[in-house]
Design an enzyme around this catalytic site. Structure first.
Site, PDB file in Angstrom:
ATOM      1  N   LYS A 131      81.979  70.493  18.138  1.00 40.30           N
ATOM      2  CA  LYS A 131      82.179  69.106  17.687  1.00 40.30           C
ATOM      3  C   LYS A 131      80.826  68.454  17.472  1.00 40.30           C
ATOM      4  O   LYS A 131      79.897  68.661  18.261  1.00 40.30           O
ATOM      5  CB  LYS A 131      82.991  68.305  18.717  1.00 40.30           C
ATOM      6  CG  LYS A 131      83.185  66.836  18.300  1.00 40.30           C
ATOM      7  CD  LYS A 131      84.261  66.121  19.098  1.00 40.30           C
ATOM      8  CE  LYS A 131      83.829  65.651  20.463  1.00 40.30           C
ATOM      9  NZ  LYS A 131      82.707  64.700  20.452  1.00 40.30           N
ATOM     10  N   GLU A 159      78.904  64.685  16.315  1.00 36.88           N
ATOM     11  CA  GLU A 159      79.025  63.240  16.083  1.00 36.88           C
ATOM     12  C   GLU A 159      78.273  62.853  14.807  1.00 36.88           C
ATOM     13  O   GLU A 159      77.129  63.281  14.617  1.00 36.88           O
ATOM     14  CB  GLU A 159      78.445  62.463  17.275  1.00 36.88           C
ATOM     15  CG  GLU A 159      79.300  62.562  18.519  1.00 36.88           C
ATOM     16  CD  GLU A 159      78.793  61.707  19.678  1.00 36.88           C
ATOM     17  OE1 GLU A 159      77.952  60.810  19.460  1.00 36.88           O
ATOM     18  OE2 GLU A 159      79.252  61.951  20.810  1.00 36.88           O
ATOM     19  N   ASP A 168      81.453  70.541  22.593  1.00 33.68           N
ATOM     20  CA  ASP A 168      80.638  69.456  22.035  1.00 33.68           C
ATOM     21  C   ASP A 168      79.196  69.927  21.873  1.00 33.68           C
ATOM     22  O   ASP A 168      78.614  70.494  22.801  1.00 33.68           O
ATOM     23  CB  ASP A 168      80.633  68.296  23.048  1.00 33.68           C
ATOM     24  CG  ASP A 168      81.013  66.982  22.428  1.00 33.68           C
ATOM     25  OD1 ASP A 168      81.110  66.899  21.193  1.00 33.68           O
ATOM     26  OD2 ASP A 168      81.228  66.026  23.200  1.00 33.68           O
ATOM     27  N   ASP A 174      80.705  66.399  25.950  1.00 36.44           N
ATOM     28  CA  ASP A 174      79.446  66.094  26.642  1.00 36.44           C
ATOM     29  C   ASP A 174      79.612  64.889  27.569  1.00 36.44           C
ATOM     30  O   ASP A 174      78.693  64.527  28.305  1.00 36.44           O
ATOM     31  CB  ASP A 174      78.272  65.926  25.663  1.00 36.44           C
ATOM     32  CG  ASP A 174      78.484  64.796  24.676  1.00 36.44           C
ATOM     33  OD1 ASP A 174      79.555  64.166  24.680  1.00 36.44           O
ATOM     34  OD2 ASP A 174      77.546  64.550  23.868  1.00 36.44           O
ATOM     35  N   SER A 175      80.821  64.301  27.567  1.00 27.25           N
ATOM     36  CA  SER A 175      81.151  63.279  28.573  1.00 27.25           C
ATOM     37  C   SER A 175      81.007  63.845  29.984  1.00 27.25           C
ATOM     38  O   SER A 175      80.925  63.084  30.945  1.00 27.25           O
ATOM     39  CB  SER A 175      82.582  62.770  28.362  1.00 27.25           C
ATOM     40  OG  SER A 175      83.499  63.851  28.363  1.00 27.25           O
ATOM     41  N   GLU A 219      86.716  57.510  17.624  1.00 28.23           N
ATOM     42  CA  GLU A 219      86.587  56.875  18.948  1.00 28.23           C
ATOM     43  C   GLU A 219      86.278  55.381  18.814  1.00 28.23           C
ATOM     44  O   GLU A 219      85.451  54.968  17.988  1.00 28.23           O
ATOM     45  CB  GLU A 219      85.457  57.569  19.748  1.00 28.23           C
ATOM     46  CG  GLU A 219      85.258  56.915  21.117  1.00 28.23           C
ATOM     47  CD  GLU A 219      84.375  57.733  22.063  1.00 28.23           C
ATOM     48  OE1 GLU A 219      83.918  58.820  21.685  1.00 28.23           O
ATOM     49  OE2 GLU A 219      84.157  57.246  23.189  1.00 28.23           O
TER      50      GLU A 219
HETATM   51  O1  KIV Z   1      82.529  63.962  25.162  1.00 27.31           O
HETATM   52  C1  KIV Z   1      83.740  63.720  25.086  1.00 27.31           C
HETATM   53  O2  KIV Z   1      84.517  63.899  26.045  1.00 27.31           O
HETATM   54  C2  KIV Z   1      84.241  63.247  23.804  1.00 27.31           C
HETATM   55  C3  KIV Z   1      85.611  62.662  23.785  1.00 27.31           C
HETATM   56  C4  KIV Z   1      85.586  61.325  24.413  1.00 27.31           C
HETATM   57  C5  KIV Z   1      86.173  62.638  22.436  1.00 27.31           C
HETATM   58  O3  KIV Z   1      83.555  63.287  22.848  1.00 27.31           O
END
Ligand code: KIV
Length: 262
Positions: free
Chosen positions: A109, A111, A80, A41-42, A178
């Site tokens: 993924k 968090e 994510d 989600d970056s 992270e």
């Molecule tokens: O969103 C993302 O790219 C991430 C990575 C930094 C692990 O969660």
């Protein structure tokens, strides 16, 4: 392509290589080179110029995950789960199921540590593979009051170890760590039997992940300490575009070899 079993078995062996991708073009360049492609989600920040990851939606993540799956057919892909899409069981199952039914991603993924373990357990019990994410968690940026490196005190290290153990017990097949002090990340990695994938967590994790636009030097706004530019992408692109503009303006492009003529 590495299977989940192969990923789990890589614990303590050759480090796993993970890179983010948001589109088919770059995903195709990374395909088969890295072990895992993460549709992070970056993308909300590095691709869509938003100030944080919080406004990424399921629709956005599914759109980009479809594109990545189209470009990388032979690499394990993780999508994510964006902020606010897994806050209760029903919502988490509905949204994570969308990732499997609407894309070819292999895992999601999530968090969170101890507090998120019940959701991770519910998803894994419903046959959805989950990668955990502990330490500095960008989706907590407002509730935590900023991005803070973790693992600076013994108390915090013990909390992180509990997070990692809870995520492992819940059935996750790997965990992103992270923004954690290197010695803390090493202890977390030693405390669990699934691979840890570090970003800003030192060299002693079972793998590394970087955001593609950081790693290739395309993201210019800032460079975190843990990033290495393996390419100065932004400079190369800017120089190339300057040359193109100059050549168009002085009519040296297109040349004969680019021209349909008798
Ligand atoms: O969103 C993302 O790219 C991430 C990575 C930094 C692990 O969660």
């Amino acid at each position: 392509m590495k299977t989940i079993t192969a990923i789990k078995n890589s614990k303590g062996k050759i480090p796993l290589t993970v890179i983010t991708a948001y589109d088919a073009l770059f995903a195709s360049l990374f395909d088969t080179k890295v072990d895992i492609i993460l549709v992070g989600d970056s993308l909300n920040m590095s691709f869509n110029a938003k100030p944080d990851t919080l406004s990424a939606s399921m629709e956005i993540m599914i759109y980009h995950t479809k594109a990545v799956c189209a470009g990388a057919k032979d690499t394990f892909i993780v999508c994510d789960m964006p902020f606010g899409t897994y806050t209760n069981d029903a919502m988490a199952l509905h949204n994570a199921s969308r990732v499997y039914s609407e894309t070819n991603a292999h895992a999601v993924k999530i968090e969170g540590g101890v507090g998120r373990a019940p959701i991770i357990k519910m998803l894994t019990q419903n046959s959805i593979a989950v990668m955990g994410h502990i330490g500095l968690m960008p989706q907590f940026v407002r509730s935590e009051g900023g991005y803070k490196v973790r693992g600076k005190s013994e108390e915090d290290i013990l909390e992180l170890i509990e997070d990692a153990k809870a995520v492992e017990r819940a059935g996750a097949f790997s965990i992103v760590i992270e923004g954690v002090m290197a010695d803390a990340a090493k202890r977390i990695s030693a405390a669990i039997s699934i691979p840890t994938i570090g970003i800003g967590a030192g060299v002693d994790t079972d793998g590394q992940v970087l955001v593609w636009s950081d790693m290739l030097g395309f993201f210019k706004a800032f460079k975190p300490k843990f990033v290495q530019h393996y390419l100065e992408g932004a400079k190369l692109v800017e120089d190339a575009v300057d040359t193109y503009v100059k050549e168009v303006q002085n009519r040296s492009f297109p040349r004969l070899e680019h021209t349909y003529s008798k």
